[in-house]
Enzyme design. Structure first.
Site, PDB file in Angstrom:
ATOM      1  N   ARG A 165       0.864  -1.173   0.000  1.00 51.05           N
ATOM      2  CA  ARG A 165       0.000   0.000   0.000  1.00 51.05           C
ATOM      3  C   ARG A 165       0.901   1.224   0.000  1.00 51.05           C
ATOM      4  O   ARG A 165       2.029   1.184   0.508  1.00 51.05           O
ATOM      5  CB  ARG A 165      -0.901   0.027   1.239  1.00 51.05           C
ATOM      6  CG  ARG A 165      -1.820  -1.190   1.374  1.00 51.05           C
ATOM      7  CD  ARG A 165      -2.589  -1.132   2.688  1.00 51.05           C
ATOM      8  NE  ARG A 165      -3.525  -2.237   2.820  1.00 51.05           N
ATOM      9  CZ  ARG A 165      -3.250  -3.388   3.428  1.00 51.05           C
ATOM     10  NH1 ARG A 165      -2.039  -3.580   3.974  1.00 51.05           N
ATOM     11  NH2 ARG A 165      -4.161  -4.345   3.513  1.00 51.05           N
ATOM     12  N   LYS A 188      -2.247  -2.930   7.946  1.00 55.47           N
ATOM     13  CA  LYS A 188      -3.456  -2.566   8.671  1.00 55.47           C
ATOM     14  C   LYS A 188      -3.586  -3.393   9.936  1.00 55.47           C
ATOM     15  O   LYS A 188      -3.273  -4.573   9.955  1.00 55.47           O
ATOM     16  CB  LYS A 188      -4.685  -2.771   7.782  1.00 55.47           C
ATOM     17  CG  LYS A 188      -4.802  -1.758   6.652  1.00 55.47           C
ATOM     18  CD  LYS A 188      -6.102  -1.943   5.894  1.00 55.47           C
ATOM     19  CE  LYS A 188      -6.282  -0.877   4.823  1.00 55.47           C
ATOM     20  NZ  LYS A 188      -7.561  -1.048   4.090  1.00 55.47           N
ATOM     21  N   HIS A 282      -3.898  -9.236   3.489  1.00 56.64           N
ATOM     22  CA  HIS A 282      -5.349  -9.266   3.665  1.00 56.64           C
ATOM     23  C   HIS A 282      -5.709 -10.130   4.864  1.00 56.64           C
ATOM     24  O   HIS A 282      -5.203 -11.244   5.012  1.00 56.64           O
ATOM     25  CB  HIS A 282      -6.039  -9.847   2.419  1.00 56.64           C
ATOM     26  CG  HIS A 282      -6.065  -8.912   1.256  1.00 56.64           C
ATOM     27  ND1 HIS A 282      -6.275  -9.328  -0.038  1.00 56.64           N
ATOM     28  CD2 HIS A 282      -5.918  -7.553   1.192  1.00 56.64           C
ATOM     29  CE1 HIS A 282      -6.245  -8.289  -0.847  1.00 56.64           C
ATOM     30  NE2 HIS A 282      -6.034  -7.200  -0.129  1.00 56.64           N
ATOM     31  N   TYR A 291      -9.631 -10.947  -6.847  1.00 59.94           N
ATOM     32  CA  TYR A 291      -8.716 -10.973  -7.983  1.00 59.94           C
ATOM     33  C   TYR A 291      -8.999 -12.142  -8.923  1.00 59.94           C
ATOM     34  O   TYR A 291      -8.604 -12.097 -10.087  1.00 59.94           O
ATOM     35  CB  TYR A 291      -7.264 -11.016  -7.486  1.00 59.94           C
ATOM     36  CG  TYR A 291      -6.888  -9.745  -6.771  1.00 59.94           C
ATOM     37  CD1 TYR A 291      -6.608  -8.585  -7.482  1.00 59.94           C
ATOM     38  CD2 TYR A 291      -6.871  -9.670  -5.378  1.00 59.94           C
ATOM     39  CE1 TYR A 291      -6.303  -7.391  -6.831  1.00 59.94           C
ATOM     40  CE2 TYR A 291      -6.566  -8.498  -4.725  1.00 59.94           C
ATOM     41  CZ  TYR A 291      -6.283  -7.359  -5.454  1.00 59.94           C
ATOM     42  OH  TYR A 291      -5.988  -6.190  -4.805  1.00 59.94           O
TER      43      TYR A 291
END
Length: 314
Positions: A165, A188, A282, A291
């Site tokens: 990211r 995250k 993720h 995806y």
């Protein structure tokens, strides 16, 4: 969490402050999440002060019913707030009301039962391999100085070569370089992951550091702006916007699209979903499974273009 006084009674103001501390220390939420949740709750309290005719106290919060929460959501829709932003705001409200409940400050079942707005099912839009490579290799084409050109190329190389990211790339410290074969990334929710580093990515970072005019200490940001401060994500986004016009790249050629391209191109080359999930950081496999839709769409398009039966042949 500075700004105008919170539009609430003193007991709610105290609970708000305690909740913010809880998010940052006990929940270890990122500064961005804390700011976003705090801003959303402030907007809700502003609405309630008008809706109820007085700044709410804890008793007023406990007494709120489904209609009150629906009225707030309706106000947000009327202001043109996107569904994703509204859903995030509701997530912050639930966090606050759960906090009140656990601390014995008030219980409100309606807050926890309010449904979030339905979000459109977004499928990532990756770039083609040629477009992704062109974006990385020519990232500094329009830069004012050679070292800034090298910096932009290094940042985009990390996004496409490692699937980072933009916030993860810009949070790297100078001590992370020279890059080894793997890079430890904190993503995250403060979750750590290891990502492989391609030699081309390591070389791009080294080229930037050789030309960077600032002497960076180990704990300084790896990527800096023209004046030596931390590089802003907006600067990277603007560089990509300029690059789109110069290279005739599609409108969806954004820095984040390079991360999508990383995942899609790995999948197309035979990478398995679990591995890609780990590389992207993720939390849920269902996020990564988007995806497969992208790759299926690509395969169907290729079939329609090339297969004889698709063209009506025998």
């Amino acid at each position: 969490m500075e700004g105008a006084a919170l539009p609430a009674a003193p007991d709610v103001q105290a609970a708000f402050a305690a909740w913010v501390r809880h998010l940052g220390s006990e929940r270890r939420a990122s500064a961005h999440t804390v700011d976003s949740y705090g801003r959303d709750l402030r907007q809700f309290l502003n609405f309630l002060a008008e809706h109820l005719g007085t700044p709410p106290d804890l008793a007023a919060l406990a007494a709120l019913g489904p209609r009150d929460f629906r009225a707030f959501q309706a106000r947000r829709r009327g202001e043109g707030i996107a569904a994703a932003t509204s859903a995030r705001g509701l997530s912050g409200l639930r966090s606050f009301f759960r906090f009140l409940d656990r601390r014995g400050l008030g219980h409100n079942a309606a807050a926890l039962a309010t449904k979030a707005p339905k979000l459109p099912h977004g499928v990532p839009r990756p770039l083609s391999r040629d477009a992704a490579l062109a974006a990385v290799e020519d990232a500094g084409a329009l830069a004012a100085e050679p070292w800034i050109a090298a910096r932009d190329e290094a940042v985009l190389a990390l996004l496409y070569g490692c699937g980072l990211r933009i916030s993860e790339a810009l949070s790297l410290r100078r001590g992370a370089a020279p890059l080894g074969q793997t890079l430890r990334i904190t993503g995250k929710g403060n979750k750590e992951r290891l990502v492989p580093v391609l030699p081309a990515v390591a070389d791009a970072v080294e080229a930037y550091l050789r030309q960077c005019p600032y002497r960076l200490a180990k704990d300084d940001p790896l990527f800096v702006g023209a004046k030596g401060g931390p590089l802003s994500p907006r600067i990277v986004q603007r560089s990509m916007e300029a690059l789109r016009g110069a290279l005739n790249l599609p409108a969806d050629a954004t820095p984040h699209a390079l991360r999508h391209s990383f995942a899609t191109h790995l999948l197309g080359a035979g990478g398995d979903l679990r591995t890609i999930q780990e590389l992207l950081g993720h939390a849920s496999l269902s996020t990564t499974q988007r995806y497969t839709e992208v790759d299926t769409a690509r395969l169907l398009a290729a079939y329609a273009d090339a297969h004889p039966r698709a063209r009506g042949g025998d």
